[in-house]
Scaffold this motif. Structure first.
Motif, PDB file in Angstrom:
ATOM      1  N   VAL A   1       0.870  -1.169   0.000  1.00 39.83           N
ATOM      2  CA  VAL A   1       0.000   0.000   0.000  1.00 39.83           C
ATOM      3  C   VAL A   1       0.908   1.220   0.000  1.00 39.83           C
TER       4      VAL A   1
ATOM      5  N   HIS B   1      -7.320  -5.739  -3.688  1.00 38.25           N
ATOM      6  CA  HIS B   1      -8.181  -5.703  -2.501  1.00 38.25           C
ATOM      7  C   HIS B   1      -9.451  -4.926  -2.799  1.00 38.25           C
TER       8      HIS B   1
ATOM      9  N   GLN C   1      -3.004   0.494  -3.853  1.00 35.97           N
ATOM     10  CA  GLN C   1      -2.648  -0.864  -3.432  1.00 35.97           C
ATOM     11  C   GLN C   1      -2.559  -1.748  -4.662  1.00 35.97           C
TER      12      GLN C   1
ATOM     13  N   ARG D   1     -12.928   7.107  -5.264  1.00 34.16           N
ATOM     14  CA  ARG D   1     -12.389   5.818  -5.682  1.00 34.16           C
ATOM     15  C   ARG D   1     -12.900   5.528  -7.101  1.00 34.16           C
TER      16      ARG D   1
ATOM     17  N   SER E   1      -5.765  -1.295   3.259  1.00 31.23           N
ATOM     18  CA  SER E   1      -6.631  -2.070   2.378  1.00 31.23           C
ATOM     19  C   SER E   1      -6.801  -3.475   2.920  1.00 31.23           C
TER      20      SER E   1
ATOM     21  N   ASN F   1     -11.534  -3.693  -0.344  1.00 32.85           N
ATOM     22  CA  ASN F   1     -11.766  -2.636   0.644  1.00 32.85           C
ATOM     23  C   ASN F   1     -10.556  -1.733   0.821  1.00 32.85           C
ATOM     24  N   MET F   2     -10.833  -0.446   0.918  1.00 35.01           N
ATOM     25  CA  MET F   2      -9.781   0.518   1.229  1.00 35.01           C
ATOM     26  C   MET F   2     -10.305   1.494   2.267  1.00 35.01           C
TER      27      MET F   2
END
Lengths: 115, 113
Positions: free
Chosen positions: A4, A29, A25, A68, A93, A31-32
């Protein structure tokens, strides 16, 4: 290993200036997260995102916004900085919950000082 | 909402000795995960150890082990044979298998040579 990367390690801004913190990242992934870290207060969640163009408010979203546009990139925006936003900002993340046990991977942090 | 409490803001330990950091949490969930993260001075936060709530056996990673007491909602970290490189902030964290993680306020550990 998941990496990350946060774009800025140290920033100094004047009150009212705009700040754009970027986080990338490289391991797909879902989720962040953006956290703010202050002494004695631990990590407080500002915003998180579980998918592209999706965002959810955390515990302290006031004064912040996020973006995002791509899965690997999650940006934190401070439209008009104030001195009480002087802090360490941590990006992290994780896999989405549907993909099994989750572990947070953190970036190195961005230390923002607002004068 | 889940809460995580670390009641020891600062601790110190002599090199080569053993130290235990405390963490308690509150949840109504039955399936969850607990973590200890380490943040060395001016360095990146990294995972130390992870415990799954449905596993009774305490997790161990080399010199690091946990004492997980599910009924008491307690999750302490034991560091054996402390080394200077263990000097760091330690955060206890909770994941409820959803999208969010919850953190304690941290314990600053200093290993004294």
């Amino acid at each position: 290993d998941v990496k990350v990367t946060q774009s800025s390690r140290y920033l100094v801004k004047r009150t009212g200036e705009k700040v754009f913190l970027e986080c990338v990242q490289d391991m797909d992934h879902e989720n962040m997260f953006w956290y703010r870290q202050d002494p004695g207060l631990g990590l407080r969640l500002i915003y998180f995102s579980y998918d592209v163009k999706m965002k959810e408010k955390g515990d302290i979203p006031e004064g912040y916004s996020v973006s995002r546009e791509k899965k690997e990139r999650f940006s934190l925006i401070l439209e008009s900085t104030s001195t009480n936003q002087t802090s360490m900002y941590l990006c992290a993340s994780s896999l989405g919950p549907s993909r099994g046990a989750n572990v947070l991977t953190f970036g190195a942090g961005s230390r923002l000082t607002v004068l | 909402a889940q809460t995580v409490t670390q009641s020891q803001p600062e601790m110190s330990v002599q090199e080569a000795e053993t130290v235990t950091l405390s963490c308690t949490y509150d949840t109504s969930e039955n399936n969850y995960y607990l973590f200890w993260y380490k943040q060395p001075p001016s360095r990146q936060m990294i995972l130390v150890i992870r415990q799954e709530a449905y596993k009774q056996q305490n997790a161990t990673e080399n010199r690091f082990s946990v004492n997980f007491q599910k009924a008491a909602k307690s999750f302490s970290l034991k560091i054996s044979d402390s080394q200077l490189g263990d000097t760091a902030m330690y955060f206890c964290a909770f994941w409820d298998t959803g999208n969010q993680f919850y953190f304690g306020t941290g314990t600053s550990l200093t290993v004294i040579p």
